[in-house]
Design a protein around this motif. Sequence first.
Motif, PDB file in Angstrom:
ATOM      1  N   ASN A   1       1.716  -4.210  10.730  1.00  0.00           N
ATOM      2  CA  ASN A   1       2.178  -3.411   9.562  1.00  0.00           C
ATOM      3  C   ASN A   1       3.498  -2.647   9.991  1.00  0.00           C
ATOM      4  OD1 ASN A   1       1.871  -2.115   7.218  1.00  0.00           O
ATOM      5  ND2 ASN A   1       0.930  -0.180   8.093  1.00  0.00           N
TER       6      ASN A   1
ATOM      7  N   ARG B   1       0.703  -1.241   0.057  1.00  0.00           N
ATOM      8  CA  ARG B   1      -0.087   0.011  -0.043  1.00  0.00           C
ATOM      9  C   ARG B   1       0.784   1.045   0.064  1.00  0.00           C
ATOM     10  NH1 ARG B   1      -2.613   2.036   5.329  1.00  0.00           N
ATOM     11  NH2 ARG B   1      -1.697   0.340   5.861  1.00  0.00           N
TER      12      ARG B   1
ATOM     13  N   PHE C   1      -4.899  -1.801   4.115  1.00  0.00           N
ATOM     14  CA  PHE C   1      -5.276  -1.211   5.266  1.00  0.00           C
ATOM     15  C   PHE C   1      -6.358  -1.996   6.356  1.00  0.00           C
ATOM     16  CE2 PHE C   1      -8.804   1.477   7.151  1.00  0.00           C
ATOM     17  CZ  PHE C   1      -8.198   2.263   8.184  1.00  0.00           C
ATOM     18  N   ASP C   2      -6.115  -1.952   7.324  1.00  0.00           N
ATOM     19  CA  ASP C   2      -6.939  -2.661   8.201  1.00  0.00           C
ATOM     20  C   ASP C   2      -6.973  -2.226   9.816  1.00  0.00           C
ATOM     21  OD1 ASP C   2      -7.865  -4.679   9.958  1.00  0.00           O
ATOM     22  OD2 ASP C   2      -6.201  -6.303  10.001  1.00  0.00           O
TER      23      ASP C   2
ATOM     24  N   LYS D   1      -8.014  -2.790  12.499  1.00  0.00           N
ATOM     25  CA  LYS D   1      -7.680  -3.849  13.703  1.00  0.00           C
ATOM     26  C   LYS D   1      -6.257  -3.934  13.901  1.00  0.00           C
ATOM     27  CE  LYS D   1     -10.286  -7.657  12.173  1.00  0.00           C
ATOM     28  NZ  LYS D   1     -10.643  -7.025  10.756  1.00  0.00           N
ATOM     29  N   ASP D   2      -5.662  -3.435  12.987  1.00  0.00           N
ATOM     30  CA  ASP D   2      -3.950  -3.689  13.314  1.00  0.00           C
ATOM     31  C   ASP D   2      -3.533  -2.244  13.848  1.00  0.00           C
ATOM     32  OD1 ASP D   2      -1.423  -5.024  12.782  1.00  0.00           O
ATOM     33  OD2 ASP D   2      -1.154  -3.181  11.575  1.00  0.00           O
ATOM     34  N   TYR D   3      -4.448  -1.429  14.301  1.00  0.00           N
ATOM     35  CA  TYR D   3      -4.229  -0.142  15.079  1.00  0.00           C
ATOM     36  C   TYR D   3      -4.084  -0.264  16.504  1.00  0.00           C
ATOM     37  CZ  TYR D   3      -4.287   3.170  10.802  1.00  0.00           C
ATOM     38  OH  TYR D   3      -4.021   3.789   9.752  1.00  0.00           O
TER      39      TYR D   3
ATOM     40  N   HIS E   1       1.196  -0.152  15.046  1.00  0.00           N
ATOM     41  CA  HIS E   1       0.533  -1.330  14.669  1.00  0.00           C
ATOM     42  C   HIS E   1       1.128  -2.326  15.087  1.00  0.00           C
ATOM     43  CE1 HIS E   1      -1.314   1.205  11.323  1.00  0.00           C
ATOM     44  NE2 HIS E   1      -0.386   2.093  11.399  1.00  0.00           N
TER      45      HIS E   1
ATOM     46  N   ALA F   1       1.259  -3.715   4.486  1.00  0.00           N
ATOM     47  CA  ALA F   1      -0.020  -4.198   4.554  1.00  0.00           C
ATOM     48  C   ALA F   1      -1.003  -3.264   4.075  1.00  0.00           C
ATOM     49  CB  ALA F   1      -0.191  -4.867   6.049  1.00  0.00           C
TER      50      ALA F   1
END
Length: 140
Positions: A58, A37, A118-119, A121-123, A55, A116
């Motif tokens: 990521n 990305r 965008f997610d 839940k990864d934050y 993250h 990765a």
Amino acid sequence: MRGKTNLIKIIKIPEIFDDCCLYFAQTKDHIPFSIKRVYYITKAVTKYPRGFHAHYKNRQVLFCIQGNLEMVLDNGKRKEKIILNKPNEGLLIDRLIWHEMHGFKKDTILLVLSSAVFDPKDYIRDYQKFLKIANGKKAS
Ligand code: TYD
């Protein structure tokens, strides 16, 4: 890769000067992950800092391709600051590094290469939760 410490990791990329300035970064040679990305930030305002998260997985490399801003990196044990203002220098933000972006000068452009897609839940956006996770304690 050059770095003042374990926390600040600067990746230098090639620059080609002819009738312009051309910079390039590619996986393996410069970027230590497959790029999934790309995003960029423009028109950020000096008085509004950004980031304030880490993250889980990521990994990112940030290039300030125009202008100037200050990055704060935090691994849960210590914080370090660095000014980003060189288009041929990328800052690696690894997993579980809390990062903040401050003092965007006018017309700054920040380009980000990400490992990765965008997610949300990864934050990790809660600093106390980040401290627990980064220091190996169970986060509730
Ligand atoms: P965020 O990553 O919190 O920005 P910053 O680190 O600059 O403070 O993202 C801001 C908003 O943009 C948030 O609502 C999530 C959204 N966003 C996406 O939808 N996709 C992306 O690739 C990114 C980076 C952000």
